[in-house]
Structures are given as C-alpha cells and as structure tokens.
Design an enzyme around this catalytic site. Structure first.
Site, mmCIF file in Angstrom:
data_model
loop_
_atom_site.group_PDB
_atom_site.id
_atom_site.type_symbol
_atom_site.label_atom_id
_atom_site.label_comp_id
_atom_site.label_asym_id
_atom_site.label_seq_id
_atom_site.Cartn_x
_atom_site.Cartn_y
_atom_site.Cartn_z
ATOM 1 C CB ILE A 151 82.924 -17.457 -55.069
ATOM 2 C CG1 ILE A 151 82.489 -16.489 -56.186
ATOM 3 C CG2 ILE A 151 83.194 -16.687 -53.765
ATOM 4 C CD1 ILE A 151 81.173 -15.773 -55.952
ATOM 5 C CB ILE A 225 80.465 -13.970 -49.115
ATOM 6 C CG1 ILE A 225 81.136 -15.288 -49.557
ATOM 7 C CG2 ILE A 225 81.310 -13.250 -48.092
ATOM 8 C CD1 ILE A 225 82.245 -15.095 -50.557
ATOM 9 N NE ARG A 227 71.463 -14.233 -54.002
ATOM 10 C CZ ARG A 227 72.465 -13.564 -54.600
ATOM 11 N NH1 ARG A 227 73.519 -13.183 -53.907
ATOM 12 N NH2 ARG A 227 72.391 -13.264 -55.880
ATOM 13 C CD GLU A 256 70.556 -9.006 -49.012
ATOM 14 O OE1 GLU A 256 71.219 -9.713 -48.231
ATOM 15 O OE2 GLU A 256 70.917 -8.752 -50.166
ATOM 16 C CG HIS A 274 74.326 -8.314 -50.946
ATOM 17 N ND1 HIS A 274 73.161 -9.006 -51.237
ATOM 18 C CD2 HIS A 274 75.236 -8.766 -51.842
ATOM 19 C CE1 HIS A 274 73.369 -9.818 -52.251
ATOM 20 N NE2 HIS A 274 74.628 -9.680 -52.643
HETATM 21 C C1 8YV Z 1 75.570 -8.034 -56.330
HETATM 22 C C2 8YV Z 1 75.231 -10.569 -56.127
HETATM 23 O O1 8YV Z 1 75.302 -7.515 -55.080
HETATM 24 O O2 8YV Z 1 76.407 -11.458 -57.924
HETATM 25 C C3 8YV Z 1 75.457 -11.578 -57.186
HETATM 26 O O3 8YV Z 1 74.650 -12.507 -57.281
HETATM 27 O O4 8YV Z 1 74.424 -10.723 -55.281
HETATM 28 C C4 8YV Z 1 76.115 -9.362 -56.091
HETATM 29 O O5 8YV Z 1 77.281 -9.460 -56.794
HETATM 30 C C5 8YV Z 1 74.441 -7.669 -57.171
HETATM 31 O O6 8YV Z 1 74.093 -8.469 -58.202
HETATM 32 C C6 8YV Z 1 74.629 -6.239 -57.668
HETATM 33 O O7 8YV Z 1 73.676 -5.439 -57.189
#
Ligand code: 8YV
Length: 308
Positions: A151, A225, A227, A256, A274
């Site tokens: 990412i 973006i 945690r 959250e 999120h």
């Molecule tokens: C999603 C995420 O919000 O990929 C992750 O780790 O936190 C997010 O892509 C989640 O997993 C879907 O509810």
C-alpha cells in the site's frame, strides 16, 4: 455430504453471504451461538481485518484449522496461539491495495485543500458574501511514507504524479527510487504530509507519538489509513487542539466505530469511517479471495494467500 461449520465474526455483503450459506453451515457470532456447544464443530472462522478474532473464541474451537480474513491486516489475531495450535490464516492482500492508496490521496487533497468545508461554503451560500480562505498547495510538497509495503508503494506511485519529494521508513531499505529514512521521527521532520501505511505490530504501536508529531511540525499533515494503534491518539488530539501540527486525516480510530468526541469540533481534521478498501469492485474481489481460500482449505489444496 455435510456442509463444514464456519463461525462468522462480522457481516458481509449479500453476494458473499449467499455464497457462504450455500457452501457452509455459517454461525454468526452476533446471533450469540453457545460456543460451548458449537465450538467443537467449528472448522474455520471467517472474519475481517478490523474485527480479527478474540483469543477466547479460538480457544473455544478445538477443531479450528483455518481463519480466513476478509482484509489484509491480521493484527487482530494472536499469531503465536495460531502457530501453537497449527491453525492457518489467510488474508486478502493485493486486491485492495489500489483502493487504499486512492483513499489516502483523496484524504490528503481533502485535508490540505479543505474540500469538505469548501463544499459547505458553496452549498450554504456563504460564497455570496465571502471568498473561501486560501489553502495549502499539495503538488511538489515533501511526503513521508511510514511503512513501505504494497500500500505504501502504491501511495508513493500516486504521489510521484504530484511531483512530490518522497521519503519512506521501513524495516529495511528497498530497491525503490525514494529516499530511505529509517527513523520515524526523522521521516516526520522531512515530511509536509506524513502517511501511515504500516501494518500494525507490537513494534509499530504508537510509532507516531508526541515526539513524531512535534517533528512533523506546525505545517505538517498526518494521514493514517493503517491502524489506529500505530498512532498515539491522545498525543494526536493534543497536537491538533494546540495546532502543533497543521492537520490530520484519519480512516481509523482507537474505539472505532466510536470516535473520541474531542475530534468532533476540530476543523483541522478529516474523519473517515474506516472505508479505504470499501468500493464495490474491491469488496467483491476481497470476498471472492476469502471464499477461494476457504474452498482451497476444504479441498485440501494449497491456500491462495496464506499468512500462516
Ligand atoms: C477492511 C482492513 O475494513 O484490510 C484490512 O485490514 O481493515 C479493511 O480493508 C476490513 O477488513 C473489511 O471489513
């Protein structure tokens, strides 16, 4: 043939739920199933990146063999416990990378150019009596990327299109055309825009703290973006309230979906629910990959995207 029993921690879009129900006997955790009764039947758990799985649940399922995550992050799962129990874990990397990077860029632009307030200015009629205040230029600025995985690299590719001077921190230097600054505080000193894209681990807990924010400085913006655990949220609130940093754009929060009420009156913060991976296309791909991992497991085939 009996359908395998799968414990489901969070809800999924209808298209995934229909496909899961057709193949497995799904037990929704929100239906409060008696884990002492059904625990021994559970062969797999389906969860999300944000929700993870509480260790008590893993312990209540003695025949559990797979945890399939709808998401890339696996910080919500006790890896040592899974290793000791020989439980495999899968996630959904790659398919969500581009969406997360897109939202990071959108958050940067929205925050620096105050796009939500500008919309309000035009919508409310305030524009008829006053110009919208001048905002901060983005292109050509200095970017710091904390965590240079998939990412982070996709964010960097996009930022290069804005002519930005890009530096990054990671566990080790990578063969990338950006400056490597291993220390997070030194990276923050370099950055006008500090992006947090690191996976959350015990080592990255509060890697953005009071000292990092001080280094980011009064003209610096933070974009998270990843945690919430990667940022010391109360230090961030102090820095925003005292204008020690210029602003923050956040997709993740300590409690959250509850947001610390101190964020709400602040004009120098952009709050997002999120949703970095939440597009129709990506969520379909994530659901498919999670189900493909479950199917591979029950067919005795190699897992597509194993974490463990
Ligand atoms: C999603 C995420 O919000 O990929 C992750 O780790 O936190 C997010 O892509 C989640 O997993 C879907 O509810």
């Amino acid at each position: 043939m009996q359908k395998p029993h799968v414990l489901q921690i969070t809800s999924y879009p209808a298209w995934d739920q229909i496909a899961l129900d057709a193949t497995y006997t799904m037990h929704g955790l929100w239906q409060n199933p008696a884990l002492s009764d059904i625990g021994p039947q559970i062969q797999a758990i389906a969860t999300s990146g944000g929700a993870g799985v509480a260790s008590e649940i893993i312990q209540a399922c003695p025949n559990l063999k797979l945890i399939a995550i709808y998401g890339v992050g696996y910080d919500g799962i006790d890896l040592a416990l899974c290793r000791a129990r020989n439980i495999q874990i899968t996630n959904t990397p790659d398919v969500l990378t581009g969406d997360c990077a897109d939202l990071a860029i959108g958050m940067m632009l929205s925050l620096a150019r105050q796009i939500p307030s500008a919309d309000q200015h035009a919508r409310s009629g305030a524009w008829q009596t006053a110009s919208f205040p001048l905002q901060r230029r983005v292109w050509g600025a200095r970017a710091g990327i904390l965590g240079m995985g998939r990412i982070g690299q996709d964010v960097a590719t996009r930022l290069a299109g804005f002519g930005m001077d890009i530096a990054y921190s990671a566990r080790s230097e990578k063969a990338l055309p950006y400056r490597f600054i291993p220390d997070a505080t030194a990276l923050a000193s370099h950055a006008d825009f500090l992006f947090v894209t690191a996976a959350a681990t015990p080592d990255t807990r509060h890697i953005v703290n009071a000292a990092t924010l001080k280094a980011l400085g009064a003209d610096g913006f933070l974009i998270n973006i990843s945690r919430a655990a990667n940022v010391d949220e109360s230090a961030l609130l102090d820095a925003l309230e005292s204008r020690q940093i210029a602003g923050a754009a956040l997709d993740v929060f300590d409690a959250e979906p509850h947001i610390n009420p101190r964020f709400v009156p602040l004009q120098n913060v952009l709050l997002q629910p999120h949703h970095a991976s939440a597009t129709q296309q990506t969520r379909r791909a994530m659901g498919q990959l999670m189900r493909d991992n479950l199917a591979a497991h029950f067919a005795g085939q190699p897992l597509l995207t194993p974490v463990l």
